[in-house]
Scaffold this active site. Structure first.
Site, mmCIF file in Angstrom:
data_model
loop_
_atom_site.group_PDB
_atom_site.id
_atom_site.type_symbol
_atom_site.label_atom_id
_atom_site.label_comp_id
_atom_site.label_asym_id
_atom_site.label_seq_id
_atom_site.Cartn_x
_atom_site.Cartn_y
_atom_site.Cartn_z
ATOM 1 N N THR A 197 0.818 -1.221 0.000
ATOM 2 C CA THR A 197 0.000 0.000 0.000
ATOM 3 C C THR A 197 0.841 1.254 0.000
ATOM 4 O OG1 THR A 197 -1.842 -1.104 1.128
ATOM 5 C CG2 THR A 197 -1.732 1.289 1.311
ATOM 6 N N SER A 210 1.171 -7.241 -1.204
ATOM 7 C CA SER A 210 1.706 -8.258 -0.294
ATOM 8 C C SER A 210 0.847 -9.519 -0.240
ATOM 9 C CB SER A 210 1.874 -7.692 1.120
ATOM 10 O OG SER A 210 0.640 -7.535 1.773
ATOM 11 N N THR A 247 0.868 -4.428 4.261
ATOM 12 C CA THR A 247 0.518 -4.803 5.630
ATOM 13 C C THR A 247 -0.118 -6.186 5.743
ATOM 14 O OG1 THR A 247 -1.617 -3.682 5.451
ATOM 15 C CG2 THR A 247 0.223 -2.399 6.327
ATOM 16 N N ASP A 248 -0.751 -6.672 4.680
ATOM 17 C CA ASP A 248 -1.563 -7.880 4.810
ATOM 18 C C ASP A 248 -0.752 -9.116 5.182
ATOM 19 O OD1 ASP A 248 -3.782 -6.402 4.268
ATOM 20 O OD2 ASP A 248 -4.039 -7.102 2.211
#
Length: 341
Positions: free
Chosen positions: A12, A54, A85-86
């Site tokens: 992101t 990710s 972040t995932d």
């Protein structure tokens, strides 16, 4: 002034809108230009081994990142990895096993909003990550997010949209970042030996989440396709009996094949304790069954991937699994509940 290497992977933080939604488009130098204050903090070089969402991160990518750190380890004082972040918690855990005893900080960070937009958390997270990466008191792998320095094996994404997206699971934050300064909560001993780098992972690990009434035949269906199984059980952990032995027989088939099963819990905090209830104690007495205790699922999965290429029997797998690495398994837990060989 310290020398820090930025390793950009996408996510992101590097995304811009496209016709199909946000997608990573910004490169490492684009990201750095958005935080000019870094020039006064440290000297930065940048690499771009991949530029992906990710969700597309894989064990092959983890090996590439570990190799990248290994090739440049002697030339830099610390490393910052920008990441979506995932799956950041999985990558942080994987790198904790692939790069052990690092005396230098290896810091993962990202953002909930792109650095491209004005009201983003990206600029603060990136600056904080570089602040941590040049800190002499830190060593090993960390996630830095929303001012928190979290041990790589303890990080988990617990919120999908809020800026405080990551939590440290059943372990304190290592430090807090505030107003350009680091407040250390835990003193870290610098390793006295060179770092150990590993270059093999076995991705044939499956996570099975129990639901009430699940047919135990699913365990047998998974046996040929995978080399290790992680079962997310209920509460402190156990396997259903249903007044019969079907689940235990299915587990025994994994043991007979020399393949480990790790029982963890679906509950976010406080971990498993298989000896509390009969349904757990019976499972724990089955050869080949291991217990996660307070380890995160991300750490259990990636530790198994790291263990499998180097262990050739259940006893060796068990010994490596119960060896604490980078705070993944509290030492007092390794003395309890080891009920099978």
């Amino acid at each position: 002034m310290k020398n820090i290497l930025l390793i950009a992977t996408g996510g992101t933080i590097a995304s811009r809108p496209s016709s199909g939604g946000l997608t990573p488009q910004l490169l490492a130098q684009d990201i750095l230009r958005c935080v000019p204050s870094l020039e006064g903090l440290c000297h930065v070089d940048a690499l771009q081994p991949m530029n992906i969402d990710s969700t597309n991160m894989s064990p092959d990518c983890w090996l590439r990142l570990a190799q990248c750190v290994r090739e440049h380890y002697d030339a830099y004082d610390g490393f910052v990895i920008t990441h979506g972040t995932d799956t950041m918690a999985y990558t942080a855990s994987a790198l904790s096993y692939l790069i052990q005893r690092s005396a230098k900080p290896i810091v993962l960070t990202g953002s909930q909003k792109s650095i491209y937009v004005q009201d983003t958390d990206a600029r603060r997270n990136l600056y904080d990550a570089f602040l941590a990466a040049q800190d002499d008191a830190l060593c090993g792998v960390f996630v830095v997010f929303d001012g928190h320095v979290i041990c790589g094996t303890r990080a988990r994404k617990t919120r999908t949209k809020s800026m405080n997206a990551f939590s440290s699971i059943d372990y304190p934050d290592i430090a807090l970042l505030q107003d350009g300064r680091i407040l250390h909560y835990i003193h870290m001993e610098k390793p006295q030996t060179p770092p150990a780098f590993y270059d093999r992972l076995n991705p044939r690990v499956f996570v099975l989440r129990l639901i009430p009434g699940m047919n135990p035949a699913v365990l047998r269906l998974l046996l040929d396709a995978f080399d290790a199984l992680v079962i997310e059980s209920f509460g402190v952990g156990g396997l259903p009996c249903y007044e019969q032995e079907d689940f235990l027989c299915a587990v025994a088939a994994w043991s007979a094949a020399g393949k480990p099963i790790v029982i963890t819990t679906q509950v976010p905090h406080e971990g498993s304790d298989l000896m509390v209830y009969e349904v757990g104690a019976r499972a724990a007495s089955t050869p080949g069954v291991l217990e996660a205790h307070t380890m995160t699922v991300e750490s259990v999965v990636t530790k198994l991937m790291w263990i499998l290429p180097q262990a050739h029997d259940l006893a060796h797998i068990k010994a490596l699994f119960y060896t604490p690495i980078a705070h993944d398994l509290l030492r007092f837990e390794t003395c309890a509940h080891e009920s099978n060989d």
